[in-house]
Scaffold this motif. Structure first.
Motif, PDB file in Angstrom:
ATOM      1  N   TYR A   1       0.822  -1.219   0.000  1.00 55.25           N
ATOM      2  CA  TYR A   1       0.000   0.000   0.000  1.00 55.25           C
ATOM      3  C   TYR A   1       0.856   1.268   0.000  1.00 55.25           C
ATOM      4  O   TYR A   1       0.602   2.213  -0.761  1.00 55.25           O
ATOM      5  N   ILE A   2       1.900   1.300   0.828  1.00 55.52           N
ATOM      6  CA  ILE A   2       2.683   2.531   0.973  1.00 55.52           C
ATOM      7  C   ILE A   2       3.658   2.751  -0.189  1.00 55.52           C
ATOM      8  O   ILE A   2       4.292   3.796  -0.261  1.00 55.52           O
ATOM      9  N   THR A   3       3.772   1.774  -1.097  1.00 54.66           N
ATOM     10  CA  THR A   3       4.678   1.938  -2.239  1.00 54.66           C
ATOM     11  C   THR A   3       3.968   2.441  -3.484  1.00 54.66           C
ATOM     12  O   THR A   3       4.615   2.704  -4.499  1.00 54.66           O
TER      13      THR A   3
ATOM     14  N   PHE B   1       7.632  -4.629  -4.425  1.00 52.22           N
ATOM     15  CA  PHE B   1       6.370  -4.433  -3.713  1.00 52.22           C
ATOM     16  C   PHE B   1       5.425  -3.523  -4.503  1.00 52.22           C
ATOM     17  O   PHE B   1       4.211  -3.731  -4.492  1.00 52.22           O
ATOM     18  N   ARG B   2       5.995  -2.521  -5.183  1.00 49.70           N
ATOM     19  CA  ARG B   2       5.151  -1.624  -5.970  1.00 49.70           C
ATOM     20  C   ARG B   2       4.392  -2.390  -7.046  1.00 49.70           C
ATOM     21  O   ARG B   2       3.272  -2.038  -7.418  1.00 49.70           O
ATOM     22  N   ASN B   3       5.004  -3.463  -7.531  1.00 49.33           N
ATOM     23  CA  ASN B   3       4.359  -4.302  -8.549  1.00 49.33           C
ATOM     24  C   ASN B   3       3.673  -5.530  -7.959  1.00 49.33           C
ATOM     25  O   ASN B   3       3.316  -6.461  -8.693  1.00 49.33           O
ATOM     26  N   GLY B   4       3.492  -5.515  -6.646  1.00 53.53           N
ATOM     27  CA  GLY B   4       2.768  -6.611  -5.994  1.00 53.53           C
ATOM     28  C   GLY B   4       3.421  -7.956  -6.164  1.00 53.53           C
ATOM     29  O   GLY B   4       2.751  -8.995  -6.182  1.00 53.53           O
ATOM     30  N   TRP B   5       4.775  -7.951  -6.279  1.00 52.95           N
ATOM     31  CA  TRP B   5       5.544  -9.174  -6.489  1.00 52.95           C
ATOM     32  C   TRP B   5       5.054  -9.946  -7.718  1.00 52.95           C
ATOM     33  O   TRP B   5       5.161 -11.158  -7.792  1.00 52.95           O
TER      34      TRP B   5
END
Length: 495
Positions: free
Chosen positions: A261-263, A468-472
């Motif tokens: 969320y925070i990324t 994380f920004r790409n949700g792995w």
């Protein structure tokens, strides 16, 4: 269209009247239509009416917003009609008095939402998200059917009142195989329904739907999973396997969603990951046996998330029009640990004053520990940024308000729903160890976030931020599985 607002307001009044009747006469059950060991009926008790009133209030606000938001659209009336239909189905779902009734409205509410997700059919991402949601929901439906059949086969009925009465005879005992399986199937149905890792990616792509649909989805439909667990808490509570699944998968999803969320740079995508994390946290609290806190979290998240989506556009414009200044932090270890100790002192102080028992209330204490970490994210950065004394007092005051609100509201919900939830007992040693390990993981993540100024410029943390920004990249695997890329290429050729 104005009639929809009137009907929604009457629904809220009806929930209040029904609440008064339940307060005076106890749980009310409609006459049932029985066939083949299954039945159709409605049930009004403290839990169902609390959720019904919440949905009614949210529905009125969303409909009022939609009335203006969709003004001028050629399909305005069709949109309002579908929105009302979905709201009505969700309300009937929480009022279900039998497993068959619950399943029918669980299914219909999801199917009713789908046309709203693809309301603008010329948006490819909306169609992809709808396709993904359809697949995940059908798997969830299959698990719920399996749970319903297991419970009906054991008790000879699907009536909730009779099932709850029958479950009381297994208090403190090992559940028979059918009941153990039913509890596990209920948990799996909830996990798939509420976008838990790794089947969460469809939720991130529903941003192409109109904003009122996003508000309804995140503040209402997603709650079906946690509500199912709390509605069937008496069944879930007897199964250690069910608790372990909720703690591991719900807890991991809560961590994953809160970090991802925070990324995010997109407001609505960030809100989607926030919802994923919140649903995981609600299921985690149920796994820890703190069902009243889970209900409180559902209610708080629903109003917060509906407001967040409905106000997202105006909030972005407001922020763009202002020049924001962010206090410079050094990542000082002394200030960070002092902030953590202050937050811990506040939460422990309230816990002791509230008279919590270390064994019986182990799950509630663990929930309190997570809230402590949240408060440390307010106090520690304030100390680290060398803010003024008045600013520090405001941070401490906010933390005191959070602790007070949590214990008062959780206690109120626990008192209100006491007859609908199992007694709070000490979890098994295995469950206690799982909870302790998960709280440790939350603590490590919280500490890493507080110390971010020291490490965020390093290449390792930058790479982690990208992942994380790409949700792995879970969404990419899901796209490949359902052939999204192939379908889009074919659509482009047609165009």
């Amino acid at each position: 269209m104005r009639l929809s607002l009137v009907a929604s307001a009457l629904g809220i009044i009806g929930a209040a009247v029904a609440g008064a009747l339940v307060y005076k006469f106890g749980t009310l059950q409609s006459p049932s239509l029985d066939f083949g060991g299954y039945s159709l009926s409605l049930r009004m008790d403290e839990l169902s009416l609390l959720m019904d009133a919440m949905i009614g209030i949210l529905g009125l606000v969303i409909l009022k917003y939609s009335y203006n938001y969709m003004s001028g659209d050629a399909n305005h009336g069709r949109f309002i009609g579908r929105l009302c239909n979905t709201l009505a189905l969700v309300q009937l779902f929480v009022l279900s008095g039998s497993l068959l009734t619950l399943f029918i409205f669980w299914l219909l509410a999801g199917l009713s939402l789908r046309p709203l997700l693809i309301f603008y059919k010329n948006r490819p991402k909306a169609r992809t998200a709808s396709r993904k949601m359809f697949i995940v929901n059908r798997i969830s439906d299959a698990f719920l059917i399996a749970a319903m059949v297991c419970l009906q086969q054991h008790f000879g009925t699907d009536n909730l009142a009779e099932i709850f009465t029958g479950m009381k005879g297994f208090a403190g005992q090992v559940l028979p195989t059918l009941l153990e399986l039913s509890a596990v199937f209920l948990v799996l149905a909830a996990l798939f329904k509420s976008a838990q890792f790794p089947v969460h990616s469809w939720l991130v792509e529903v941003m192409e739907a109109p904003t009122p649909v996003s508000a309804l989805l995140h503040a209402g439909i997603l709650n079906a999973g946690p509500f199912l667990i709390t509605r069937m808490a008496i069944v879930i509570d007897g199964s250690q396997t069910a608790h372990i699944l909720l703690i591991i998968l719900g807890g991991f999803t809560a961590l994953f969603g809160s970090i991802t969320y925070i990324t995010q740079s997109s407001v609505k995508t960030a809100l989607s990951y926030s919802s994923i994390g919140h649903m995981g946290f609600s299921l985690l609290m149920s796994g820890m046996g703190v069902y009243s806190a889970a209900i409180l979290h559902i209610i708080g998240h629903s109003f917060y998330k509906a407001h967040s989506f409905l106000s997202s556009g105006s909030t972005v414009e407001l922020i763009r029009s202002k020049k924001l200044t962010v206090a410079t932090r050094s990542g000082g270890l002394v200030q960070i640990f002092l902030g953590i100790l202050l937050a811990l002192a506040i939460s422990i102080g309230f816990g002791l004053a509230w008279g919590l028992d270390l064994e019986r209330d182990f799950g509630l204490l663990a929930t309190c520990a997570v809230i402590t970490m949240g408060m440390s994210q307010v106090i520690a950065p304030t100390l680290d940024a060398k803010a003024t004394f008045s600013t520090l007092l405001k941070a401490i005051g906010l933390s005191l308000l959070v602790s007070t609100s949590f214990f008062l509201l959780e206690g109120s919900i626990h008192h209100l729903l006491g007859s609908q939830l199992p007694l709070r007992i000490a979890p098994t040693e295995t469950v206690q160890r799982l909870i302790a390990g998960l709280i440790l993981a939350f603590g490590v993540v919280s500490l890493a976030q507080l110390m971010a100024p020291r490490f965020q410029a390093g290449p390792f943390w930058q790479k982690m931020g990208v992942h994380f920004r790409n949700g792995w990249y879970i969404n990419a695997y899901y796209d490949r599985f359902i052939g999204t890329f192939k379908n889009r290429r074919q659509e482009n050729k047609v165009l």
